[in-house]
Design an enzyme around this catalytic site. Structure first.
Site, short mmCIF file in Angstrom:
data_model
loop_
_atom_site.label_atom_id
_atom_site.label_comp_id
_atom_site.label_asym_id
_atom_site.label_seq_id
_atom_site.Cartn_x
_atom_site.Cartn_y
_atom_site.Cartn_z
N GLY A 158 3.22 -3.51 -3.43
CA GLY A 158 3.24 -3.07 -2.02
C GLY A 158 1.99 -2.35 -1.58
O GLY A 158 1.98 -1.70 -0.54
N SER A 197 11.28 -8.45 -17.00
CA SER A 197 10.21 -7.75 -16.30
C SER A 197 10.25 -6.28 -16.67
O SER A 197 11.30 -5.63 -16.56
CB SER A 197 10.38 -7.93 -14.79
N GLU A 199 -10.55 -11.36 6.90
CA GLU A 199 -9.12 -11.06 6.94
C GLU A 199 -8.41 -11.87 8.00
O GLU A 199 -8.90 -11.97 9.15
CB GLU A 199 -8.95 -9.55 7.19
N ASP A 259 -7.78 -16.99 6.51
CA ASP A 259 -7.41 -18.08 5.59
C ASP A 259 -6.48 -19.11 6.23
O ASP A 259 -6.71 -20.32 6.13
CB ASP A 259 -6.87 -17.57 4.23
N TYR A 305 2.90 -10.05 10.54
CA TYR A 305 2.03 -11.08 9.96
C TYR A 305 2.35 -12.43 10.58
O TYR A 305 1.46 -13.16 11.03
CB TYR A 305 2.22 -11.12 8.43
N GLY A 345 -0.91 -3.98 -1.13
CA GLY A 345 -1.81 -4.96 -0.53
C GLY A 345 -2.85 -5.46 -1.51
O GLY A 345 -3.92 -5.93 -1.11
N LEU A 346 -2.57 -5.34 -2.81
CA LEU A 346 -3.54 -5.81 -3.82
C LEU A 346 -3.06 -7.11 -4.48
O LEU A 346 -3.51 -7.48 -5.55
CB LEU A 346 -3.76 -4.71 -4.87
N SER A 368 2.04 -10.01 -5.82
CA SER A 368 2.85 -11.23 -5.88
C SER A 368 2.02 -12.43 -6.33
O SER A 368 2.49 -13.23 -7.14
CB SER A 368 3.57 -11.50 -4.56
N ASP A 393 -4.91 -15.22 -1.57
CA ASP A 393 -4.56 -14.36 -2.71
C ASP A 393 -4.41 -15.16 -4.00
O ASP A 393 -4.88 -14.76 -5.06
CB ASP A 393 -3.26 -13.61 -2.41
C1 GLA Z 1 -2.19 -11.46 2.98
C2 GLA Z 1 -1.93 -12.96 2.80
C3 GLA Z 1 -3.24 -13.73 2.75
C4 GLA Z 1 -4.14 -13.38 3.93
C5 GLA Z 1 -4.24 -11.87 4.09
C6 GLA Z 1 -5.00 -11.48 5.32
O1 GLA Z 1 -2.82 -10.95 1.85
O2 GLA Z 1 -1.22 -13.18 1.62
O3 GLA Z 1 -2.96 -15.12 2.72
O4 GLA Z 1 -3.70 -14.00 5.10
O5 GLA Z 1 -2.98 -11.25 4.14
O6 GLA Z 1 -6.33 -11.84 5.21
#
Ligand code: GLA
Length: 385
Positions: free
Chosen positions: A124, A69, A35, A38, A226, A126-127, A130, A174
């Site tokens: 929203g 959509s 995590e 990247d 972030y 975190g999966l 987008s 992602d």
């Molecule tokens: C989000 C970002 C990714 C990565 C993660 C953390 O999902 O889109 O690029 O940085 O957070 O690992």
């Protein structure tokens, strides 16, 4: 509810009065481990979810894109002028316009298109809803236009859409997961070279299950935090005189940390360097078929995100602690942080009791009840019809 692909086709027919030329599906993801590595040129190990976004699409005349959509219930329409000026298409449409923009920027002759979009990927959470949207639209446009853009070059382009059109400074994980993952495998990605290795991840064969708990924790200041983490990492790399934190190994960590005076930067650097090593260790165990043994690495990753990278929130920590107390072999937050989901690696017959234990812990703390599901590594983006 009907299948997500059927809904996309039905939506296309209803909105545009004709059948689509095809359907393209792209999944959300969880990250098994790695995590915030990247954008530090490091290693990640995501796998694709069975939850997907589908674009039913066809070409249309001229440089125009018309997009319905299911989620918003709206149809938006934009042309080359709006696309060429990042910011002019906002909301969910920015992800679609961003992909068209990035393709045009890279010199591709993007076909005009009509698209109907449906999704099972919760927003929203975190999966990577987008990235799934970007990947579904991108693969549809590449195929419809016969564009010369092989899958290994698509993630960088989708990431550019997100970074420059939508304005989120994310890394490449992602989009890579959504586009390049394979069924039954985790994607071991070197974010510097963009080289991948598909690592067999046979949960069932090992008698295990992967529980995903959606914490429902509101994303508190996630965007700003972030960006701040990213800045700290870049500052750390600069202070250490390396191109990226990827270039510091765990053996060099103590010496590196001694050269940093700011305690916060030291914590951020320690997370990234140790996390890269945990990815490598996880890959080594999976290659050896020792799936059960990755549990402690997952938990160590969580502790590092909680204490050093400081990106967890009470709901998330509660879910991890409750899962571990109920017998999970390992548990960690997955994704960018400040909310989102927790992964718990559990014995196959323990998924329900562990999920119940998390729900009970939430009730005790007065948190909104979490959702949960068990998942298997699923295919990346694909043309369905
Ligand atoms: C989000 C970002 C990714 C990565 C993660 C953390 O999902 O889109 O690029 O940085 O957070 O690992």
């Amino acid at each position: 509810m009907t299948d997500v692909a059927d809904r996309a086709t039905a939506g296309f027919r209803r909105e545009f009065g004709a059948p689509p030329a095809g359907q393209w599906a792209a999944p959300g993801r969880v990250n098994l481990i790695g995590e915030h590595t990247d954008y530090n040129d490091g290693f990640v190990l995501p796998f694709a979810l069975p939850l997907r976004t589908v674009a039913a699409a066809d070409r249309q005349e001229g440089a125009r894109w018309t997009v319905w959509s299911e989620l918003s219930g709206e149809t938006i329409d934009f042309g080359a002028d709006e696309v060429d000026e990042p910011g002019r298409v906002a909301g969910w449409g920015a992800y679609v316009a961003g992909v068209v923009w990035a393709l045009r920027e890279a010199g591709h002759d993007v076909p005009g298109a009509r698209l109907a979009i449906t999704s099972d990927v919760p927003l929203g959470a975190g999966l990577s809803s987008s990235a799934a949207l970007e990947a579904a639209v991108l693969t549809a446009l590449v195929d419809l236009g016969g564009l010369d853009l092989p899958a290994e070059r698509q993630p960088r382009l989708a990431q550019r859409a997100e970074n420059h059109y939508v304005g989120a400074p994310t890394g490449i994980m992602d989009q890579s997961a959504s586009i390049r993952c394979r069924d039954g495998h985790a994607l071991f990605l070197d974010c510097r070279s963009e080289g991948v290795e598909h690592i067999p991840f046979d949960l069932r064969g090992a008698g295990l299950a992967m529980l995903v708990v959606d914490s429902h924790a509101p994303h508190r200041h996630a965007d700003g935090e972030y960006a701040a983490r990213r800045k700290s990492c870049e500052a750390g790399a600069e202070r250490l005189g390396v191109p990226a934190l990827r270039d510091v190994t765990v053996d060099q960590l103590d010496t590196a940390l001694a050269r940093l005076d700011d305690p916060e930067t030291r914590r951020r650097v320690r997370h990234v360097v140790t996390e890269d090593q945990r990815v490598l260790d996880t890959v080594a165990l999976l290659r050896a078929g020792r799936v059960r043994e990755i549990g402690p690495l997952l938990t160590a990753s969580h502790v590092s995100m909680r204490d050093d990278f400081e990106i967890t929130v009470p709901e998330i920590d509660t879910a991890v602690e409750a899962a571990l107390a109920a017998g999970a072999l390992g548990a960690r937050m997955t994704g960018g942080g400040f909310g989102g989901c927790v992964l718990a690696l559990v014995e196959a017959d323990a998924a329900d009791p562990v999920a119940d234990a998390v729900t009970a812990a939430y009730a005790e703390q007065g948190f909104r009840a979490p959702d949960h599901l068990t998942v298997l590594p699923s295919p990346g983006a694909v043309r369905l019809t």
